[in-house]
Design a protein around this motif. Structure first.
Motif, PDB file in Angstrom:
ATOM      1  N   LEU A  57     122.560 -36.061 -43.517  1.00 28.38           N
ATOM      2  CA  LEU A  57     121.350 -36.869 -43.323  1.00 28.38           C
ATOM      3  C   LEU A  57     121.651 -38.354 -43.470  1.00 28.38           C
ATOM      4  N   TYR A  58     122.472 -38.707 -44.458  1.00 30.69           N
ATOM      5  CA  TYR A  58     122.663 -40.124 -44.760  1.00 30.69           C
ATOM      6  C   TYR A  58     123.484 -40.858 -43.713  1.00 30.69           C
ATOM      7  N   THR A  59     124.333 -40.163 -42.979  1.00 28.04           N
ATOM      8  CA  THR A  59     125.044 -40.827 -41.883  1.00 28.04           C
ATOM      9  C   THR A  59     124.178 -40.929 -40.631  1.00 28.04           C
ATOM     10  N   THR A  60     123.097 -40.157 -40.591  1.00 26.91           N
ATOM     11  CA  THR A  60     122.172 -40.200 -39.458  1.00 26.91           C
ATOM     12  C   THR A  60     121.105 -41.272 -39.643  1.00 26.91           C
ATOM     13  N   ALA A  61     120.745 -41.565 -40.900  1.00 27.30           N
ATOM     14  CA  ALA A  61     119.628 -42.468 -41.191  1.00 27.30           C
ATOM     15  C   ALA A  61     119.761 -43.864 -40.571  1.00 27.30           C
ATOM     16  N   PRO A  62     120.928 -44.515 -40.629  1.00 23.04           N
ATOM     17  CA  PRO A  62     121.001 -45.868 -40.028  1.00 23.04           C
ATOM     18  C   PRO A  62     120.713 -45.863 -38.529  1.00 23.04           C
ATOM     19  N   ALA A  63     121.203 -44.824 -37.837  1.00 18.88           N
ATOM     20  CA  ALA A  63     120.951 -44.729 -36.397  1.00 18.88           C
ATOM     21  C   ALA A  63     119.465 -44.537 -36.120  1.00 18.88           C
ATOM     22  N   LEU A  64     118.845 -43.599 -36.844  1.00 18.57           N
ATOM     23  CA  LEU A  64     117.422 -43.335 -36.643  1.00 18.57           C
ATOM     24  C   LEU A  64     116.596 -44.586 -36.952  1.00 18.57           C
ATOM     25  N   SER A  65     116.986 -45.327 -37.973  1.00 18.19           N
ATOM     26  CA  SER A  65     116.266 -46.549 -38.357  1.00 18.19           C
ATOM     27  C   SER A  65     116.289 -47.575 -37.233  1.00 18.19           C
ATOM     28  N   MET A  66     117.472 -47.795 -36.679  1.00 23.21           N
ATOM     29  CA  MET A  66     117.604 -48.802 -35.623  1.00 23.21           C
ATOM     30  C   MET A  66     116.869 -48.380 -34.366  1.00 23.21           C
ATOM     31  N   PHE A  67     117.010 -47.116 -33.970  1.00 27.12           N
ATOM     32  CA  PHE A  67     116.323 -46.629 -32.777  1.00 27.12           C
ATOM     33  C   PHE A  67     114.808 -46.707 -32.950  1.00 27.12           C
ATOM     34  N   ALA A  68     114.325 -46.390 -34.169  1.00 30.94           N
ATOM     35  CA  ALA A  68     112.884 -46.435 -34.440  1.00 30.94           C
ATOM     36  C   ALA A  68     112.353 -47.857 -34.338  1.00 30.94           C
ATOM     37  N   ARG A  69     113.090 -48.820 -34.891  1.00 31.78           N
ATOM     38  CA  ARG A  69     112.670 -50.227 -34.820  1.00 31.78           C
ATOM     39  C   ARG A  69     112.590 -50.687 -33.364  1.00 31.78           C
ATOM     40  N   TYR A  70     113.598 -50.341 -32.606  1.00 27.54           N
ATOM     41  CA  TYR A  70     113.659 -50.733 -31.195  1.00 27.54           C
ATOM     42  C   TYR A  70     112.480 -50.135 -30.420  1.00 27.54           C
ATOM     43  N   ASN A  71     112.223 -48.850 -30.618  1.00 29.11           N
ATOM     44  CA  ASN A  71     111.140 -48.170 -29.895  1.00 29.11           C
ATOM     45  C   ASN A  71     109.769 -48.720 -30.272  1.00 29.11           C
ATOM     46  N   LEU A  72     109.555 -48.987 -31.567  1.00 30.40           N
ATOM     47  CA  LEU A  72     108.253 -49.486 -32.015  1.00 30.40           C
ATOM     48  C   LEU A  72     107.951 -50.869 -31.422  1.00 30.40           C
ATOM     49  N   ILE A  73     108.940 -51.745 -31.436  1.00 26.09           N
ATOM     50  CA  ILE A  73     108.716 -53.084 -30.871  1.00 26.09           C
ATOM     51  C   ILE A  73     108.410 -52.992 -29.379  1.00 26.09           C
ATOM     52  N   GLU A  74     109.187 -52.161 -28.674  1.00 31.82           N
ATOM     53  CA  GLU A  74     108.978 -52.003 -27.231  1.00 31.82           C
ATOM     54  C   GLU A  74     107.602 -51.414 -26.927  1.00 31.82           C
ATOM     55  N   SER A  75     107.107 -50.536 -27.817  1.00 29.21           N
ATOM     56  CA  SER A  75     105.841 -49.839 -27.571  1.00 29.21           C
ATOM     57  C   SER A  75     104.614 -50.672 -27.928  1.00 29.21           C
TER      58      SER A  75
END
Length: 551
Positions: free
Chosen positions: A287-305
């Protein structure tokens, strides 16, 4: 089917599984109730430890904080992961060899003092209640959005479920429930992360997509355009000293968390404790190696949306409309230009996003299938409930075993001790419900306070209890009280009393590091100024420092 119907189905099935495991694991004696009969296999205990440790803070809130803070949010990754390694290598084998049920039990026997035991009980309850507040908030958030019920109602539902298998099965029921909860929460975290990584970069491995794609570069440019600092810029939101102090507090706080330490008593021997620590680290790393990726993708998607869209356009998005009803997402066209702007200035910012909704909303923002969105809800509940159950057992054992049995009634029967333990769980559930309804902050923020309290109270007396035979009861009591009281006053003053962080700007989340240093100094100083422990205790400490490797 709708997201809500999928959620009812998946959450209902997972809750039915937890209740079934709790019923099948019901216990009658104290060994099963408090330490699962010391019969849990290493790999199962590793999964249970991972679920116990990866709470709502890890599942729901950590990625949200990283998403908001960018580089500086990595303190949670470094602190919690490093802390687990510290616990596994420095403390767990020796504590398991000591063979007591709880941390207060270790403190009381090692320092030959019931007063030290009582102080440790008070510290354990403070830490556990602070920690459980974050879990109950996470439960309320999940139910509020996905089942469209009031947050308070969601908290009550969660309490009933966790109370059932905690009261009935004790540590044995909790352990096997946590094994199931780990499987659910890790699937719920990985599936949307893999889907979003593939959708944004064409690479299905989040860790590789995070490292080798251009999403970080794009996000940095977007952040600069909006007035924020670059997402990957170090110390953009926190000073270097505060980052250091928070990271250390999280590390040593992890190593002093009573509900994690007790997990190493549930395996047959020291060798099994070491192996279960290794398994847990592997399960946590997924989980902890996945969290940074999910965080960045989530930030990118939210701003775009959301950014530069009209209020009407945003409210036509089903996910945005439903999250707005929870009051964890808010929109206000302050300059009346017809479009929403995301800015770092509170006066001009028109989009308010609660950190705790980032992970839960990400599958919806990315337009993933309804069953994936529902699975994330089930995973968030699994993470929160697994940790909450472990914390409730800490409170129960601290009072029923360390106070009632060890101090007031050493002749109490097995049945009576288990009964007292269950009654205490009931009282703890009431307190957990109150803190779930009235939480003092974000999930990760609240949990960070718990880690700070654990760092300032438990870590020094456990380390010195193992590695310094000269440390005595007077030193341990003085150190625990000083570290705990100082940290509590600082946290309450800064978070609720309007006090300016006076120690070089170190935040309330990081002050536990200073509390720990104060504890070490006071404990060592007082111990050297007072008579040494008995010869028997000094011999015990010498033996304790030689780990056993029995099969």
């Amino acid at each position: 089917m709708s997201v809500e119907l999928w959620t009812i189905i998946l959450v209902g099935l997972s809750f039915a599984l937890y209740i079934y495991i709790g019923w099948q694991s019901r216990v009658k004696d104290t060994k099963d109730f408090f330490i699962a009969g010391q019969g849990i296999p290493s790999i199962a205990n590793g999964a249970a430890t991972a679920a116990d440790w990866m709470s709502a803070a890890s599942f729901i809130s950590m990625a949200g904080l990283i998403s908001t803070l960018g580089y500086d949010g990595s303190i949670y990754l470094m602190g919690w992961t490093g802390g687990y390694v510290l616990l596994a290598l420095l403390l767990a084998p020796y504590l398991r060899k000591f063979g007591k049920y709880t941390v207060p039990d270790f403190v009381g026997d090692r320092y030959e003092s019931n007063l030290a035991r009582l102080v440790a009980v008070v510290a354990a309850i403070f830490v556990s209640l602070t920690y459980v507040a974050g879990q109950m908030r996470g439960v309320g958030i999940v139910f509020s959005r996905f089942l469209q019920v009031d947050i308070n109602t969601g908290v009550m539902i969660g309490i009933v479920i966790v109370g059932f298998f905690a009261v009935l099965g004790g540590m044995k029921g909790i352990t096997w429930t946590q094994v199931a909860q780990y499987c659910i929460l890790i699937l719920a975290y990985l599936i949307p992360a893999i889907a979003i990584a593939f959708k944004l970069t064409g690479n299905p491995f989040p860790q590789l997509a995070f490292t080798f794609s251009d999403v970080a570069d794009k996000l940095n440019l977007i952040q600069l355009d909006l007035g924020f600092k670059e997402y990957t810029q170090p110390f953009a939101n926190k000073t270097m000293l505060d980052v250091l102090f928070i990271t250390i507090a999280l590390m040593v706080g992890t190593a002093g968390l009573p509900h994690i330490i007790v997990r190493f008593y549930t395996v047959p021997n020291v060798r099994a404790a070491r192996f279960s620590a290794g398994w847990a680290l592997l399960f946590i790393a997924i989980l902890y190696t996945t969290a940074p990726a999910l965080s960045m993708f989530a930030r990118y998607n939210l701003i775009e949306s959301l950014h530069n869209h009209t209020v009407e356009e945003v409210r036509q998005l089903d996910w945005a409309n439903k999250w707005e009803k929870t009051k964890l997402l808010a929109f206000e066209d302050k300059n009346k230009d017809g479009k929403l702007q995301l800015t770092p200035n509170k006066e001009t910012n028109e989009i308010t996003i609660d950190n705790d909704i980032i992970v839960l909303s990400t599958p919806e923002v990315a337009a993933l299938p309804a069953w994936v969105i529902a699975l994330v809800a089930a995973g968030g509940l699994a993470a929160a409930l697994s940790t909450a159950s472990g914390l409730l057992l800490v409170i129960s054992s601290s009072i029923a075993h360390d106070v009632y049995y060890r101090i007031f009634d050493s002749t109490a029967s097995e049945e009576k001790r288990v009964f007292v333990g269950r009654v205490v769980v009931g009282f703890a559930l009431v307190l957990a419900g109150y803190f779930g309804v009235n939480p003092p902050g974000f999930v990760s923020q609240v949990v960070a306070f718990a880690f700070g309290l654990a760092a300032a109270s438990f870590f020094p007396v456990i380390v010195l209890g193992i590695f310094d035979k000269r440390t005595n009861a007077a030193g341990a009591i003085a150190g625990m009280l000083t570290g705990l009281i100082f940290t509590i006053i600082y946290i309450i003053g800064v978070k609720f009393g309007g006090m300016t962080p006076w120690f070089f700007g170190v935040s309330a989340e990081g002050i536990g590091t200073l509390g720990m240093v104060i504890n070490f100094i006071v404990t060592i100083t007082v111990s050297r100024l007072t008579p040494p422990p008995s010869a028997e205790i000094q011999a015990l400490v010498e033996d304790l420092r030689t780990p056993s490797f029995e099969e």
